[in-house]
Design an enzyme around this catalytic site. Structure first.
Site, short mmCIF file in Angstrom:
data_model
loop_
_atom_site.label_atom_id
_atom_site.label_comp_id
_atom_site.label_asym_id
_atom_site.label_seq_id
_atom_site.Cartn_x
_atom_site.Cartn_y
_atom_site.Cartn_z
N SER A 1 45.01 10.06 -42.98
CA SER A 1 44.92 9.00 -41.97
C SER A 1 46.23 8.26 -41.70
O SER A 1 46.31 7.50 -40.74
CB SER A 1 43.87 7.98 -42.38
OG SER A 1 42.61 8.49 -42.10
N LYS B 1 47.69 8.53 -38.32
CA LYS B 1 47.11 7.79 -37.19
C LYS B 1 48.06 6.74 -36.62
O LYS B 1 48.03 6.42 -35.44
CB LYS B 1 45.80 7.11 -37.61
CG LYS B 1 44.69 8.10 -37.92
CD LYS B 1 43.49 7.44 -38.57
CE LYS B 1 42.38 8.47 -38.80
NZ LYS B 1 41.32 8.03 -39.68
N TYR C 1 43.98 17.11 -34.22
CA TYR C 1 43.72 16.03 -35.18
C TYR C 1 43.81 16.55 -36.62
O TYR C 1 44.49 15.96 -37.47
CB TYR C 1 42.36 15.40 -34.88
CG TYR C 1 41.89 14.40 -35.91
CD1 TYR C 1 42.37 13.09 -35.92
CD2 TYR C 1 40.98 14.76 -36.91
CE1 TYR C 1 41.95 12.18 -36.88
CE2 TYR C 1 40.55 13.86 -37.87
CZ TYR C 1 41.04 12.57 -37.85
OH TYR C 1 40.63 11.68 -38.81
N TYR D 1 41.14 0.29 -43.82
CA TYR D 1 39.73 0.40 -43.46
C TYR D 1 38.97 -0.89 -43.73
O TYR D 1 39.52 -1.97 -43.52
CB TYR D 1 39.08 1.58 -44.20
CG TYR D 1 39.82 2.86 -43.99
CD1 TYR D 1 39.94 3.39 -42.72
CD2 TYR D 1 40.44 3.52 -45.04
CE1 TYR D 1 40.63 4.55 -42.50
CE2 TYR D 1 41.14 4.68 -44.82
CZ TYR D 1 41.23 5.19 -43.56
OH TYR D 1 41.92 6.33 -43.35
N VAL E 1 43.20 9.63 -47.23
CA VAL E 1 42.32 10.09 -48.31
C VAL E 1 42.96 11.07 -49.29
O VAL E 1 42.35 11.41 -50.29
CB VAL E 1 40.99 10.71 -47.81
CG1 VAL E 1 40.06 9.66 -47.27
CG2 VAL E 1 41.22 11.82 -46.84
N1 GLN Z 1 41.48 13.91 -42.14
C1 GLN Z 1 40.68 12.88 -42.71
C2 GLN Z 1 39.35 12.75 -42.00
O1 GLN Z 1 39.31 12.82 -40.81
C3 GLN Z 1 41.43 11.58 -42.65
C4 GLN Z 1 40.59 10.42 -43.16
C5 GLN Z 1 41.35 9.48 -44.03
O2 GLN Z 1 42.44 9.70 -44.50
N2 GLN Z 1 40.70 8.37 -44.33
O3 GLN Z 1 38.33 12.57 -42.59
#
Ligand code: GLN
Length: 317
Positions: free
Chosen positions: A71, A74, A201, A253, A271
């Site tokens: 993430s 992003k 993505y 988050y 993650v």
């Molecule tokens: N690629 C992961 C997903 O879409 C990214 C989520 C994350 O890092 N929180 O679930």
């Protein structure tokens, strides 16, 4: 605290702080829902702190560890979408508010009108942002994203990890359902192919880095979009201001409020266990600690950043 005192303190204390925080990894769990991430070393913890001056590079722990951005990407796809479409183009499709829900939640998409994602830091928002990036086909879009990361990180070799990409693409049932829901809500336009967008993505989430890359990317944000080496304006200041604000309000988050109180600087987690943090005008920081808490943030990484911010008075307020 003067810059010199701060550097001395970091040089002396960082290894000890890392070892103390490393213990917190025992209370976290490595992400399993992307099978390829499950093998990451649960007890690893590393940090790179990079400033603009000579000698402004401080590292401790497992800084050689390579991991995928997940993430954290992003933040940068949002910057690129802002540069491609402007604020109006982006915020017609994605909101500016924290959700209080898990990063992959569908809940608010149906609950609140209009049914656009609450912000670009949750999965639904980032999938939407990915659709806004210019490029006539998915390969061109991803090439533009990768070129952007290479330019900002100063590493022309940066690329994605094909195993992690494939592993996510094969198991991303939740993200698929989010994306098809967005298509049904007309957040993704009639010409947008859902699978093509998801493919881009998954690839940008799989870009592989180490703590040094994250620190360098963070330093560009800390310097309001300027290249740390030659001072060129790489990103318009206004857009950097927008993403740093999102990192502060939504980057960790549904633990972003607590992180803002306890650490008090813009940050974005992924993650795989990475955290990119920014001390405005001073440092870009990259952290890796694959064991996660229930919000999807590195347990040891968050503890380490809290220790640093407390000791060095980094909180913005
Ligand atoms: N690629 C992961 C997903 O879409 C990214 C989520 C994350 O890092 N929180 O679930």
């Amino acid at each position: 605290m003067s810059a010199d005192t701060e550097r001395d303190t970091l040089r002396k204390k960082l290894p000890e702080w890392v070892e103390t925080s490393r213990k917190l990894s025992a209370s976290g769990k490595v992400a399993q829902y992307i099978p390829e991430l499950a093998g990451a070393p649960a007890g690893a913890l590393g940090i790179t702190i990079l400033g603009p001056g000579p000698g402004d590079l401080l590292q401790a722990g497992d800084v050689g560890c390579r991991f995928t951005m997940q993430s954290i990407s992003k933040v940068f796809t949002l910057l690129l979408a802002l540069m491609d479409r402007g604020e109006d183009g982006v915020f017609a499709k994605v909101g500016m508010e924290p959700t209080g829900d898990d990063f992959n939640s569908m809940l608010k998409l149906e609950l609140v009108e209009p049914g656009i994602p609450f912000n670009p830091m949750i999965n639904a928002g980032a999938i939407t942002v990915t659709s806004l990036i210019e490029g006539e086909d998915p390969l061109t879009k991803f090439d533009r994203i990768l070129a952007f990361f290479r330019k900002l990180s100063g590493d022309p070799e940066l690329t994605y990890n094909p195993r992690v990409y494939k592993s996510e693409a094969l198991t991303a049932h939740r993200n698929r359902s989010l994306a098809y829901f967005l298509k049904d809500n007309a957040v993704l336009g009639p010409d947008e192919d859902v699978e093509d967008i998801l493919d881009v993505y998954f690839k940008h989430c799989s870009i592989e880095v180490d703590c040094g890359h994250l620190a360098r990317l963070g330093l560009v944000l800390a310097l309001d979009g300027k290249d740390p080496v030659d001072g060129t304006q790489l990103i318009p200041t206004r857009y950097v201001q927008i993403v740093k604000t999102f990192m502060f309000s939504c980057g960790m988050y549904n633990a972003s409020g607590e992180f803002a109180i306890r650490v008090g600087i813009p940050a974005k987690s992924g993650v795989a266990g990475g955290i990119l943090a920014v001390v405005p005008d001073r440092y870009g920081i990259g952290v890796i600690g694959p064991a996660l808490n229930r919000y999807g943030n590195s347990t040891a990484g968050v503890h380490l950043l809290e220790t640093l911010s407390g000791a060095l008075d980094w909180s913005l307020f």
